[in-house]
Structure formats: structure tokens, C-alpha cells
Design a protein around this motif. Structure first.
Motif, mmCIF file in Angstrom:
data_model
loop_
_atom_site.group_PDB
_atom_site.id
_atom_site.type_symbol
_atom_site.label_atom_id
_atom_site.label_comp_id
_atom_site.label_asym_id
_atom_site.label_seq_id
_atom_site.Cartn_x
_atom_site.Cartn_y
_atom_site.Cartn_z
ATOM 1 N N GLY A 1 -37.003 -12.178 21.024
ATOM 2 C CA GLY A 1 -35.768 -11.855 21.750
ATOM 3 C C GLY A 1 -34.831 -13.047 21.686
ATOM 4 O O GLY A 1 -35.211 -14.119 21.221
ATOM 5 N N PRO B 1 -33.313 -15.002 27.584
ATOM 6 C CA PRO B 1 -33.573 -13.562 27.555
ATOM 7 C C PRO B 1 -33.177 -12.880 28.864
ATOM 8 O O PRO B 1 -33.405 -13.430 29.954
ATOM 9 N N ALA C 1 -33.564 -7.814 26.690
ATOM 10 C CA ALA C 1 -34.362 -8.548 25.699
ATOM 11 C C ALA C 1 -35.839 -8.526 26.090
ATOM 12 O O ALA C 1 -36.710 -8.263 25.246
ATOM 13 N N THR D 1 -38.610 -6.305 23.964
ATOM 14 C CA THR D 1 -39.671 -7.004 23.221
ATOM 15 C C THR D 1 -41.053 -6.585 23.750
ATOM 16 O O THR D 1 -41.959 -6.308 22.963
#
Ligand code: 5GP
Ligand code: MN
Length: 342
Positions: free
Chosen positions: A23, A27, A31, A35
Motif C-alpha cells: 500500500g 496508509p 490502503a 491490502t
């Protein structure tokens, strides 16, 4: 929409693979949600997937299923490097260009000999071997759902995957209120609830996890708010000293820029935050209507993102950065006016 190499990627993933899922730096909910959801899905398909993020993410995302299995590149560097070196493919989620992971991790990824697969909704993506890019979709989490659907694997979505995907869709749509939120988004959200995403708990975990200091920092930010009615613009500043005073923690400033945008008649908002570690002023831009903050940030502040939500940075002092910002506004008066009307 760009869908590149999908069939080839599908056959590559027919054998069990070592996979790293990455990511962007700093993050956010999308994100982390994307992920971790992809990791859980790939693991269920028989692969060995590891999430590697460039740096720390906010405390209010630490409860996400699988969060403890992630590596932080800055802090767990050797484990991260090993995972990357041993991987057969790297998925890049929720970012469009390698520099978005920060220079240290970028250096490592640039030397990576195998292929990248990108799933992302930001504008002007870099070209990599396998791509699923769609700037009209509200969140990378919605795209991961659609990626799983394209693989005819919706049956594999369990409560953990549903929880991760719900979180990212929720945070990137401002809780389902931005223009990018479509009927498809709501149908996917309904499906995720059916799969076990506990919507009330997710909202509580993300939005009702404030510390007292975070609220005081918000109070400081609001008292720093400046309004420029001529340009339908409002901005907020936060200095290092103010962040220290209220014991700033990662994620504490997330969402504050939206208060500036919540003012009646304001369609362009910015927050300028001093980052002493990187010696920059980090900026978030938000807009309503047709005024593209992605373009504005690309043109003037080394950044980018989406039409209505973008980030950028400045190497100059807070005072100089704010002066630069306010002196640009007269050039955009007509565009801002037009954006207010549509
Ligand atoms: P935020 O203001 O919440 O940090 O970010 C808003 C959007 O802009 C997010 O989609 C984020 O990924 C993107 N973004 C944030 N900072 C930058 C930046 O420095 N460069 C680019 N290209 N995008 C950014
Ligand atoms: Mn996103």
C-alpha cells in the motif's frame, strides 16, 4: 478503465505463489482495507501473501483483521526486504506511481526483477505489467471486490475480507456521501454486510476512537481556520509546536480538512501540516464540484490524487507555503465560481 494482462495474471495465479501486497506511504483506511482483504483472498486461494506497508498507519486501523501480520518497511526492514526478494509478484494497491511509497521503499521496488500488478483508482497511473485502474470507482476496496468478482470467487469472501473491504469503502467515500458513491457501491456494501461485515462496529472502531488530545488538536485546527469568501476557499494550518502540544499521533489530523469544506458556500479547502521529520509541509486539498484539486496539486504542490481529494507537499516554510497558496487563488477565481454552480 484500464484492464491490462488480466487473463495472463489469472493463469500466473493458477499455481501457488509467494506474493507481496503493498500500500502507499501513510496508509489510510482504503490502503489498509484493500491490502489486507487481498492478502486474505490470495491466502484462501492457496498462495502465501504478505502485506508490506511503507510506514506507520493510524491506531484506529490496528483492529483490522490481519493487521498484526503486516510488515512495516521502515521499521521491519529486513523482514520486508526478504518478503519482497522472495516474492513472485507484487500487487500495488491504492496508489498510481512508485514514488508514492517513499524514497527508501521506492529504491527497493525499482530493483524488483519480477512483475507488478496494480489495482488503483488514482488518476494518471504508471504503466506496469498487470493493471486494473479505474478513476471513476470510489475506492480501491471496491475494486478489490470487483477483482474477486472477475475471478468468479465471490463465494470466498468471508467476514474478515468483508470487514476489510467495508472499512476502505467507508473511509474513502466519507461514509458513503461523496459523488463517487454509486448504487453499485451500495449493492457491494449490502453484500459485504451479508458476508459478515458488522457495520456498526466498523464505524465505531474507526470514528469513535478519539483520544482527548485528538479532540483538542481538532479544536486548535478549527481556531486556526481562515476563510477567503471571494474564492469560496477555506484553509487550516497546524504547526509542529501545536502538534506537540496535543501529543500528535499518526492519523490525528485525518479528516480535519473536511471541516473547512463543511462551511456553507466553501467549495475548496486545504490543510497545511508541518512535518518536522521530513522537513516539509504536507498538504491535503478537497473540493466540491468541477474544480480539480488533483490538477491544482500537480501544478503547484508536487502532488495529485483525485478530482475532489488530493494531497501534496511543500519544501518551503509554513508562512511561504500559505502565501504561495493564497496568491494562486486569483488565477482560479472563475474556475472556483463555476465549480460552485455545478
Ligand atoms: P489525503 O489528503 O487524505 O492525504 O489524500 C487524498 C488523496 O490524495 C488520496 O487518494 C491520496 O492517496 C492522494 N495523495 C495524498 N498525498 C499525495 C501526494 O503527495 N501525491 C499524490 N500523487 N497523491 C497524494
Ligand atoms: Mn483510495
Amino acid at each position: 478503465m484500464i484492464l491490462k494482462g488480466f487473463e495472463e495474471l489469472k493463469s500466473f495465479l493458477e499455481k501457488p505463489r509467494n506474493i507481496v501486497v503493498v500500500g502507499h506511504r501513510n496508509p489510510d483506511g482504503d490502503a489498509m482495507g484493500a491490502t489486507l482483504a487481498l492478502k486474505h483472498y490470495l491466502d484462501k486461494k492457496g498462495h502465501k501473501a504478505t502485506v508490506v506497508v511503507p510506514n506507520e498507519y493510524p491506531e484506529f486501523l490496528h483492529w483490522l483483521p490481519g493487521s498484526k501480520t503486516t510488515y512495516r518497511f521502515d521499521w521491519q526492514n529486513s523482514q520486508s526486504q526478504r518478503a519482497i526478494n522472495e516474492s513472485d509478484i507484487i500487487f500495488l494497491l491504492d496508489f498510481n506511481a512508485l514514488h508514492r511509497v517513499g524514497s527508501d521503499m521506492q529504491n527497493t521496488l525499482e530493483k524488483y526483477p519480477n512483475n507488478f500488478a496494480m489495482i488503483d483508482h488514482h488518476q494518471q497511473p504508471d504503466d506496469v505489467k498487470y493493471m486494473y485502474s479505474d478513476v471513476t470507482i470510489c475506492s480501491t476496496c471496491q475494486m478489490v471486490y470487483q477483482f474477486i468478482e472477475m475471478n468468479n470467487d465471490l463465494d470466498l469472501i468471508d467476514a474478515d475480507i468483508a470487514t476489510c473491504l467495508y472499512t476502505g469503502i467507508m473511509t474513502d467515500t466519507g461514509s458513503f456521501r461523496f459523488r463517487s458513491t454509486t448504487s453499485t457501491t451500495h449493492r457491494i456494501i449490502a453484500a459485504l454486510i451479508d458476508k459478515g461485515a458488522e457495520n456498526d462496529k466498523i464505524h465505531n472502531n474507526v470514528y469513535d476512537a478519539n483520544s482527548y488530545n485528538r479532540l483538542l488538536l481538532l479544536g486548535q485546527a478549527l481556531s486556526n481556520l481562515q476563510i477567503l469568501p471571494t474564492y469560496k476557499t477555506a484553509y487550516i494550518t497546524l504547526t509542529t509546536e501545536e502538534k506537540k502540544r496535543f501529543d500528535f499521533q499518526k492519523g490525528d489530523t485525518e479528516g480535519i480538512v473536511n471541516y473547512a469544506l463543511s462551511l456553507k458556500g466553501i467549495i475548496f479547502a486545504a490543510i497545511f501540516i508541518e512535518d518536522a521529520d521530513q522537513s516539509i509541509v504536507k498538504i491535503s486539498f478537497r473540493s466540491k464540484g468541477s474544480f480539480s484539486v488533483n490538477q491544482f496539486s500537480r501544478n503547484h504542490f508536487n502532488g495529485g490524487g483525485h478530482d475532489n481529494a488530493a494531497g501534496g507537499k511543500s519544501d518551503e516554510s509554513m508562512a511561504k507555503t500559505v502565501t504561495k497558496f493564497t496568491s494562486l487563488l486569483p488565477n482560479y477565481k472563475n474556475e472556483l465560481e463555476a465549480s460552485y454552480e455545478n
